[in-house]
Design a protein around this motif. Structure first.
Motif, PDB file in Angstrom:
ATOM      1  N   GLN A   1       0.855  -1.080  -0.109  1.00 35.00           N
ATOM      2  CA  GLN A   1       0.062  -0.101  -0.070  1.00 35.00           C
ATOM      3  C   GLN A   1       0.703   1.460   0.123  1.00 35.00           C
ATOM      4  O   GLN A   1       0.262   2.337  -0.237  1.00 35.00           O
ATOM      5  CB  GLN A   1      -0.844   0.081   1.204  1.00 35.00           C
ATOM      6  N   SER A   2       2.079   1.037   0.507  1.00 32.86           N
ATOM      7  CA  SER A   2       2.803   2.351   0.976  1.00 32.86           C
ATOM      8  C   SER A   2       3.694   2.767  -0.399  1.00 32.86           C
ATOM      9  O   SER A   2       4.417   1.903  -1.017  1.00 32.86           O
ATOM     10  CB  SER A   2       3.657   2.179   2.050  1.00 32.86           C
TER      11      SER A   2
ATOM     12  N   GLU B   1      -0.725   3.868   5.824  1.00 31.09           N
ATOM     13  CA  GLU B   1       0.300   3.089   5.990  1.00 31.09           C
ATOM     14  C   GLU B   1       1.017   3.475   7.285  1.00 31.09           C
ATOM     15  O   GLU B   1       1.533   2.327   8.295  1.00 31.09           O
ATOM     16  CB  GLU B   1       1.190   3.002   4.845  1.00 31.09           C
TER      17      GLU B   1
END
Ligand code: COI
Length: 381
Positions: free
Chosen positions: A20-21, A138
């Protein structure tokens, strides 16, 4: 959990990157974890905002390099140059959201994208850099993963998460800073008010306003809260745990409380809450309550509401219930309104039925005791 075992295996800095980051997070585990017995005693009765977990997240920003240097590190004091602009011109914003332990032990948070987007709007207003939503979410996942043992299990307790951003350029000229930092700290939380979810009395401030038209009222910035502290002191002195602010132009329309939004429940079941005029904070809990009430078939009006409508309605019975809502306060019933020369309502009255049932519905979703029809919950651990 996965992150913690990687740290235990290596006993050294670990770089982690998740799907996700968009930036990597370096992890430096604390070597001074609070003792188990100490932590358990805190989690037993956390109060609000008094105790902090073992770690925090820090991410730097500069005009030239953008967001970089994401770091999960031991909780501790910040080293700030005395010329840092936040100390002089209050260029600061923050957020508040919670992590909840569900019955199966998993840990979830509530609508973090909404907080990320509100922080971006606050950043824009305070001329700070916008933190992308994926990095915000995140950062929440990182701190909750490493401090998962700090998420309480009891009743309606949770881990309150406080992301915030400061301008930390050492420069005394008045312009937006070219250097900033974003942090997340976490604090186990029980009820926000000392009396728990019991109905509260509200002090109506007629002398002070919270935010000016065209000002920063819709942004979640420390300056708004600083301006609320003197009237908040006045509220305490009059036996009220919260203060209600009226509009800055005419001093007759409800705006919001010191740290939460306000709703009235009319006798026909209609919910009324002040419309977002630009000087009222767009609460995530406010939006969620509006949705839950509409799902039940209640009419919800976002409109201008005068103090007189509330006062007179309490006397005539037109206003059947009132409540405050916010991440920290969740949903708190309001029993009475006090001002310099009036008092309406009964401080000892029981909490309103609809108020408490909306509270229950919301907290059941947050704590994983009920289905989540709107997909609000995001699993962290
Ligand atoms: C929240 O509800 O998260 C708030 O920010 C209110 C207050 C604790 C400042």
């Amino acid at each position: 959990m996965a992150i913690i075992s990687r740290i235990d295996d290596t006993f050294q800095l670990t770089i982690t990157m998740t799907a996700q980051s968009t930036i990597p997070f370096k992890i430096t585990p604390s070597t001074a974890f609070q003792q188990l017995a100490e932590r358990e005693a805190i989690l037993e009765n956390p109060g609000f905002g008094k105790h902090f977990t073992d770690h925090m997240v820090a991410i730097d920003w500069t005009l030239d390099d953008g967001w970089h240097g994401a770091h999960v590190m031991p909780y501790g004091p910040l080293l700030l140059d005395p010329a840092a602009s936040v100390l002089h011109y209050a260029q600061e914003i923050f957020e508040g959201l919670k992590a909840y332990r569900h019955p199966d032990g998993s840990i979830w948070t509530f609508r973090p994208q909404a907080n990320a987007e509100r922080m971006q709007r606050s950043a824009k207003r305070l001329a700070l850099p916008e933190l992308p939503t994926d990095i915000f979410v995140e950062s929440i996942r990182q701190i909750v993963s490493i401090d998962a043992d700090w998420v309480p299990t009891g009743g309606e307790t949770s881990l309150y998460l406080r992301p915030f951003m400061i301008a930390n350029e050492s420069f005394l000229g008045v312009r937006s800073a070219q250097k900033a930092a974003y942090y997340v700290i976490a604090s186990p939380a029980g009820a926000y008010f000392a009396k728990g979810v019991a109905p509260v009395s509200i002090w109506v401030s007629t002398e002070y306003t919270r935010a000016a038209s065209g000002g920063t009222g819709a942004a979640k910035c420390g300056g708004n809260y600083a301006a609320s502290l003197l009237p908040q002191q006045e509220a305490y002195a009059n036996g009220c745990p919260q203060v209600l602010f009226l509009d800055p132009l005419e001093g007759k329309y409800l705006e919001e409380l010191g740290g939460m939004n306000v709703f009235l429940v009319m006798k026909d079941g209609t919910l009324v809450t002040p419309e977002l005029t630009g000087s009222i904070l767009e609460g995530v809990t406010r939006a969620s309550i509006i949705q839950l009430a509409r799902d039940r078939g209640h009419k919800v009006e976002e409109r201008r509401v005068t103090l007189d409508e509330w006062k007179n309605g309490m006397v005539s019975g037109e206003v059947a219930e009132a409540f405050a809502c916010g991440t920290a306060a969740v949903v708190t019933p309001i029993a009475a309104l006090k001002g310099r020369n009036f008092m309406v309502g009964d401080e000892t009255a029981p909490a309103g039925k609809l108020t408490m049932s909306l509270r229950q519905e919301l907290t059941d979703i947050q704590h994983g005791r009920a289905p989540d029809p709107h997909g609000w919950m995001v699993r962290l651990v």
